[in-house]
Design a protein around this motif. Sequence first.
Motif, PDB file in Angstrom:
ATOM      1  N   HIS A 187       1.351   3.933  -3.171  1.00 28.55           N
ATOM      2  CA  HIS A 187       1.071   5.365  -3.034  1.00 28.55           C
ATOM      3  C   HIS A 187       2.148   6.178  -3.749  1.00 28.55           C
ATOM      4  O   HIS A 187       1.847   7.169  -4.439  1.00 28.55           O
ATOM      5  CB  HIS A 187       1.016   5.749  -1.551  1.00 28.55           C
ATOM      6  CG  HIS A 187       0.748   7.203  -1.316  1.00 28.55           C
ATOM      7  ND1 HIS A 187      -0.475   7.784  -1.562  1.00 28.55           N
ATOM      8  CD2 HIS A 187       1.577   8.200  -0.869  1.00 28.55           C
ATOM      9  CE1 HIS A 187      -0.407   9.077  -1.279  1.00 28.55           C
ATOM     10  NE2 HIS A 187       0.816   9.351  -0.852  1.00 28.55           N
ATOM     11  N   LYS A 209      -9.157  -4.903   0.909  1.00 26.25           N
ATOM     12  CA  LYS A 209      -9.391  -4.120   2.126  1.00 26.25           C
ATOM     13  C   LYS A 209     -10.467  -4.777   3.006  1.00 26.25           C
ATOM     14  O   LYS A 209     -11.417  -5.345   2.515  1.00 26.25           O
ATOM     15  CB  LYS A 209      -9.836  -2.701   1.753  1.00 26.25           C
ATOM     16  CG  LYS A 209      -8.680  -1.829   1.289  1.00 26.25           C
ATOM     17  CD  LYS A 209      -9.159  -0.425   1.068  1.00 26.25           C
ATOM     18  CE  LYS A 209      -8.027   0.519   0.658  1.00 26.25           C
ATOM     19  NZ  LYS A 209      -8.480   1.898   0.438  1.00 26.25           N
ATOM     20  N   LEU A 229      -5.932  -3.978  -4.555  1.00 25.87           N
ATOM     21  CA  LEU A 229      -5.809  -3.533  -3.172  1.00 25.87           C
ATOM     22  C   LEU A 229      -7.170  -3.149  -2.582  1.00 25.87           C
ATOM     23  O   LEU A 229      -7.435  -3.389  -1.404  1.00 25.87           O
ATOM     24  CB  LEU A 229      -4.848  -2.343  -3.079  1.00 25.87           C
ATOM     25  CG  LEU A 229      -3.381  -2.666  -3.412  1.00 25.87           C
ATOM     26  CD1 LEU A 229      -2.543  -1.391  -3.400  1.00 25.87           C
ATOM     27  CD2 LEU A 229      -2.812  -3.680  -2.428  1.00 25.87           C
ATOM     28  N   THR A 286       0.824  -1.207   0.000  1.00 26.04           N
ATOM     29  CA  THR A 286       0.000   0.000   0.000  1.00 26.04           C
ATOM     30  C   THR A 286       0.859   1.257   0.000  1.00 26.04           C
ATOM     31  O   THR A 286       0.606   2.205  -0.759  1.00 26.04           O
ATOM     32  CB  THR A 286      -0.922   0.006   1.231  1.00 26.04           C
ATOM     33  OG1 THR A 286      -1.738  -1.172   1.217  1.00 26.04           O
ATOM     34  CG2 THR A 286      -1.824   1.227   1.230  1.00 26.04           C
TER      35      THR A 286
END
Length: 236
Positions: A200, A236, A232, A196
């Motif tokens: 980003h 979650k 992703l 993650t």
Amino acid sequence: MKGVRGIINPEDINSNNQDDLQLKSTGRLFMNYISKIVVGLYSYLQDHDDKEIEALFSNAIDVFNALGSWVYGGCSPKIVYPNLQLFVNKANISTTENFSHLLDYINWIGNGLYKLLEENQWIEDHYYESFTLKQSNDVTTGLLFMWRLGWLIENMKDISKENNAPTLLQSCEIFNNLFDAFGGWIYNQEGLINITRSFHEFKKIFEAKFDPAYNELLEETKNTKENIAKFLQRLK
């Protein structure tokens, strides 16, 4: 293993003076190379029903996983050679037509990886060490992303050389960081947090200015970015 395209850049493999971290960085470099082979074989199989190449595709994945189990998973690097030897030998007895361009690349990579293993005394013909990848659709998807990222990294380098276009080192580092994050998750059961965080940063590469020679590659990168985002989000 026969030479076709010379050896890997000595700056990439000056293994006699490298510590473990540097050696694993070189191992990661070879994972990028193998990624390009895996994607090439996969693309070939999309247009050809070829059992021989299908088996070779599986052998290439075995080499990739052996490297990953060493670089990220803590296995001995000796796990690599038996898989490499089988893969290169099978590639060189292939009777498939229109395969020579990829065969040259396979032999080039095989030579370089063999040199790394030989110089570090990591060659044992029948070395065996078990490593387990969690069998799940998510892990398979993660591997697909690793192959695609490795393919993008190597094609970025090729475009730079062929067009005398500057390679943005920061962008290469961002690609590699995301590759590493997936590697840690797949081979070392690390959490998704590293993916993650790296993703980003990965999204920011589109803020940079690239030479027009990279336009097609950037389109492929955008597709990869969108697919990873969906992946992703689903997890979650």
